[in-house]
Design a protein around this motif. Structure first.
Motif, PDB file in Angstrom:
ATOM      1  N   UNK A   1       0.843  -1.191   0.000  1.00 20.55           N
ATOM      2  CA  UNK A   1       0.000   0.000   0.000  1.00 20.55           C
ATOM      3  C   UNK A   1       0.885   1.251   0.000  1.00 20.55           C
ATOM      4  N   UNK A   2       0.246   2.391  -0.293  1.00 22.17           N
ATOM      5  CA  UNK A   2       0.957   3.645  -0.473  1.00 22.17           C
ATOM      6  C   UNK A   2       1.206   3.869  -1.954  1.00 22.17           C
TER       7      UNK A   2
ATOM      8  N   UNK B   1       7.636  10.876  -0.326  1.00 20.92           N
ATOM      9  CA  UNK B   1       6.262  11.362  -0.339  1.00 20.92           C
ATOM     10  C   UNK B   1       5.342  10.245   0.141  1.00 20.92           C
ATOM     11  N   UNK B   2       4.603  10.522   1.216  1.00 20.48           N
ATOM     12  CA  UNK B   2       3.671   9.552   1.788  1.00 20.48           C
ATOM     13  C   UNK B   2       2.245   9.955   1.453  1.00 20.48           C
ATOM     14  N   UNK B   3       1.394   8.949   1.234  1.00 21.58           N
ATOM     15  CA  UNK B   3       0.031   9.223   0.778  1.00 21.58           C
ATOM     16  C   UNK B   3      -1.034   8.480   1.565  1.00 21.58           C
TER      17      UNK B   3
ATOM     18  N   UNK C   1       2.765   7.446  12.740  1.00 21.02           N
ATOM     19  CA  UNK C   1       3.081   6.083  12.326  1.00 21.02           C
ATOM     20  C   UNK C   1       1.913   5.441  11.577  1.00 21.02           C
ATOM     21  N   UNK C   2       0.676   5.802  11.974  1.00 17.32           N
ATOM     22  CA  UNK C   2      -0.491   5.240  11.309  1.00 17.32           C
ATOM     23  C   UNK C   2      -0.513   5.496   9.816  1.00 17.32           C
ATOM     24  N   UNK C   3       0.217   6.517   9.365  1.00 13.23           N
ATOM     25  CA  UNK C   3       0.272   6.854   7.946  1.00 13.23           C
ATOM     26  C   UNK C   3       1.555   6.380   7.266  1.00 13.23           C
ATOM     27  N   UNK C   4       2.674   6.375   7.988  1.00 13.38           N
ATOM     28  CA  UNK C   4       3.970   6.088   7.351  1.00 13.38           C
ATOM     29  C   UNK C   4       4.261   4.602   7.202  1.00 13.38           C
ATOM     30  N   UNK C   5       3.493   3.740   7.826  1.00 13.74           N
ATOM     31  CA  UNK C   5       3.879   2.342   8.034  1.00 13.74           C
ATOM     32  C   UNK C   5       3.663   1.428   6.832  1.00 13.74           C
TER      33      UNK C   5
END
Length: 600
Positions: A231-232, A482-484, A546-550
């Motif tokens: 994912x991402x 870039x994180x999404x 962390x909930x977004x970068x993981x």
């Protein structure tokens, strides 16, 4: 005369000790594992791997080996095992077979969930060698850590961790110096997507790299052993160069828990790494010890999870891509575990009080339709399901999750996995016996015995990414990846909590959408271990961030950045922090795919 008698008495007293023989076997070192599998997930607790009969309710083929004895005679047999589901007794039953003759004792049904030694009685050894087998009786995850033959009838092997480790190491002759793997520019510990991308990135920049993975396959959560989809997004990058290696590794999106192992591209990942002339790949190697020079890491020592042979890796730079922050923890890196409070971080999504709550671990599973009706055993030892509450699904998705602060995702990894297995088997048994029209011809095709972890330690860097950084889209000068992904924080499903309060195994979430944002490079190196990078879910963030970068495509791009930064670290003989302080324009030029010029 008195002196002579004293000498003779001492000699006589010493004879029984000199004749004492211990024949010690680590089961993971059996020559033929048969249908048993190696489990190393609790190495940090046990100091060892072990064999497990993971047959999904069908007995597995015997594991066998040949044992050599220093002398013939009578030996006491000791077996180190546990009852993994003592409710009141579990299903993990097995026998030890000596030269074709089963020992009468049935192991794995003691009613005790503690690892300990069990006496299997006396064995008369009449030859120098005998064949030993582990014979599974159920297919329901019986397990065996080690076997000991001793001709000292009153000897009891140690159970306490420190004494057992010393005993184990002595009998395995692990006191000698480990084999030297060589010296490397960058040592990457952890062969998930982040670690593999870090190794490839550094290799293509000309660095000599060691990539160390504690399983037989690469990919971590995206491997065939765990089967979590990637994912991402990699197509929304501020810097399109990032994500190129991730794309190479990407085998498409087979979803979570696909029954077809090939969909997760183990062979693809392996072939990409093996094609890199600058990477030395070490699979099945668990790093458990660190040597330091001052505050910096000088070397790491890994143990083969099957043979127990040890290897030493020296390096200039290291990267912790273990997910658990294992290398950083061993080196004394600053880290956080669990949730910060609103007061600590100023985040609206933070907990009211700091605690040890973490996102959990999943063991995914899948069933397949067959041509004929099949049966499945009753599971009185499993989690009980009923008409009122059961999960009417033919396969798992991400929601099958245990942790949430009830279990420590590192030290309780075995308990978490076992809790997940009790849920899977219990629910499946209910479906097979009570919904035969729908599930009669379906059978379990695959159940993960390696846990897919989400959260454990987060190693602290010079910047700690937080909710405000993400939601406000702050663009720092060292913003790189870039994180999404959404801010995706799991919690126990309300209905599951109603029936299994404190023992939840099913999750819920609320996705908080974010615009694409960048992760500062300062989140990718340790603030107190000067030569340590990190990439993956253990980077420097708050619990909320962390909930977004993981997610794994994002983590893979972190690895790519680490590879570029390691190149500059070698080029200028500097630390990860030194790259930020003295060479950030050059790092950003590499990431932007622009021509670079050395700093004057």
């Amino acid at each position: 005369m008195k002196t002579t008698l004293q000498f003779l008495l001492c000699l006589l007293l010493a004879l029984p000790l000199s004749a004492q023989n211990h024949v010690f076997l680590e089961t993971e070192s059996f020559q033929d594992k048969g249908g048993w599998v190696i489990d190393q997930q609790s190495f940090v607790v046990m100091g060892s791997s072990y064999l497990m009969a993971h047959g999904m309710g069908r007995s597995v083929k015997d594991a066998t080996t040949t044992v050599t004895f220093p002398q013939k005679g009578k030996y006491q047999l000791w077996v180190r095992t546990k009852d993994w589901a003592p409710f009141p007794k579990g299903p993990g039953k097995f026998q030890v077979v000596v030269d074709g003759q089963p020992i009468k004792t049935i192991f794995g049904e003691s009613g005790s969930d503690e690892w300990k030694w069990y006496n299997g009685g006396e064995v008369d050894v009449k030859t120098d060698q005998l064949k030993l087998a582990l014979h599974d009786l159920t297919g329901f995850n019986g397990r065996c850590d080690a076997i000991l033959f001793t001709n000292a009838p009153k000897f009891t092997p140690p159970d306490k961790p420190e004494a057992l480790t010393a005993f184990r190491n002595k009998l395995l002759n692990l006191t000698d110096k480990p084999t030297e793997a060589g010296s490397f520019d960058l040592v990457v510990v952890g062969g998930g997507v982040a670690g593999t991308c870090a190794a490839i990135s550094a290799s293509r920049m000309g660095l000599k790299v060691a990539l160390i993975q504690d399983r037989p396959v690469l990919g971590g959560n995206n491997s065939s052993e765990i089967r979590v989809h990637l994912m991402g997004d990699v197509d929304k990058n501020h810097y399109p160069k990032l994500g190129r290696i991730v794309r190479e590794m990407d085998n498409g999106d087979p979803g979570n828990g696909n029954a077809d192992a090939k969909e997760y591209g183990d062979a693809r990942k392996f072939s990409i790494v093996k094609a890199e002339k600058n990477i030395s790949l070490f699979l099945n190697t668990h790093v458990y010890k660190v040597e330091k020079k001052g505050n910096a890491i000088a070397a790491v020592i890994g143990r083969d999870i099957a043979t127990n042979q040890e290897v030493r890796f020296t390096g200039a730079l290291f990267s912790d891509c273990t997910g658990d922050g294992t290398l950083g923890h061993l080196a004394g890196a600053d880290y956080r575990f669990g949730r910060e409070s609103k007061t600590d971080t100023g985040e609206s999504l933070a907990a009211d009080k700091a605690d040890d709550f973490t996102l959990g671990t999943s063991n995914l599973w899948a069933s397949l339709e067959r041509d004929t009706v099949s049966s499945f055993p009753e599971t009185p030892w499993a989690i009980p399901f009923s008409d009122e509450y059961h999960i009417d699904e033919a396969k798992a998705d991400w929601q099958w999750e245990t942790g949430f602060g009830n279990f420590n995702t590192i030290t309780d990894a075995e308990k978490i996995r076992d809790h997940n297995l009790r849920a899977i088997y219990g629910n499946w048994s209910y479906l097979k016996h009570n919904k035969q029209a729908k599930y009669g011809k379906r059978e379990l095709a695959w159940v993960a015995y390696i846990g897919g972890k989400r959260e454990s330690r987060r190693l602290m860097g010079d910047h700690v990414l937080n909710q405000m950084d993400i939601q406000e889209g702050k663009q720092y000068p060292d913003g790189t990846v870039t994180a999404t992904w959404t801010i995706d924080l799991h919690f126990p499903d309300a209905k599951n909590s109603k029936y299994f309060e404190g023992q939840e195994f099913f999750a819920g979430t609320k996705h908080i959408k974010v615009a694409p944002y960048t992760i500062p490079y300062r989140c990718l190196y340790s603030r107190n271990i000067p030569n340590l990078f990190m990439a993956g879910r253990n980077i420097s963030t708050t619990h909320v961030a962390f909930g977004s970068t993981r997610v794994m495509r994002t983590c893979g791009m972190m690895g790519e950045v680490v590879g570029f930064a390691a190149y500059l670290g070698k080029k200028y003989n500097t630390s990860p922090r030194g790259v930020y302080q003295e060479h950030l324009p050059e790092l950003m030029a590499i990431i932007k795919d622009e021509p670079t010029a050395a700093k004057p």
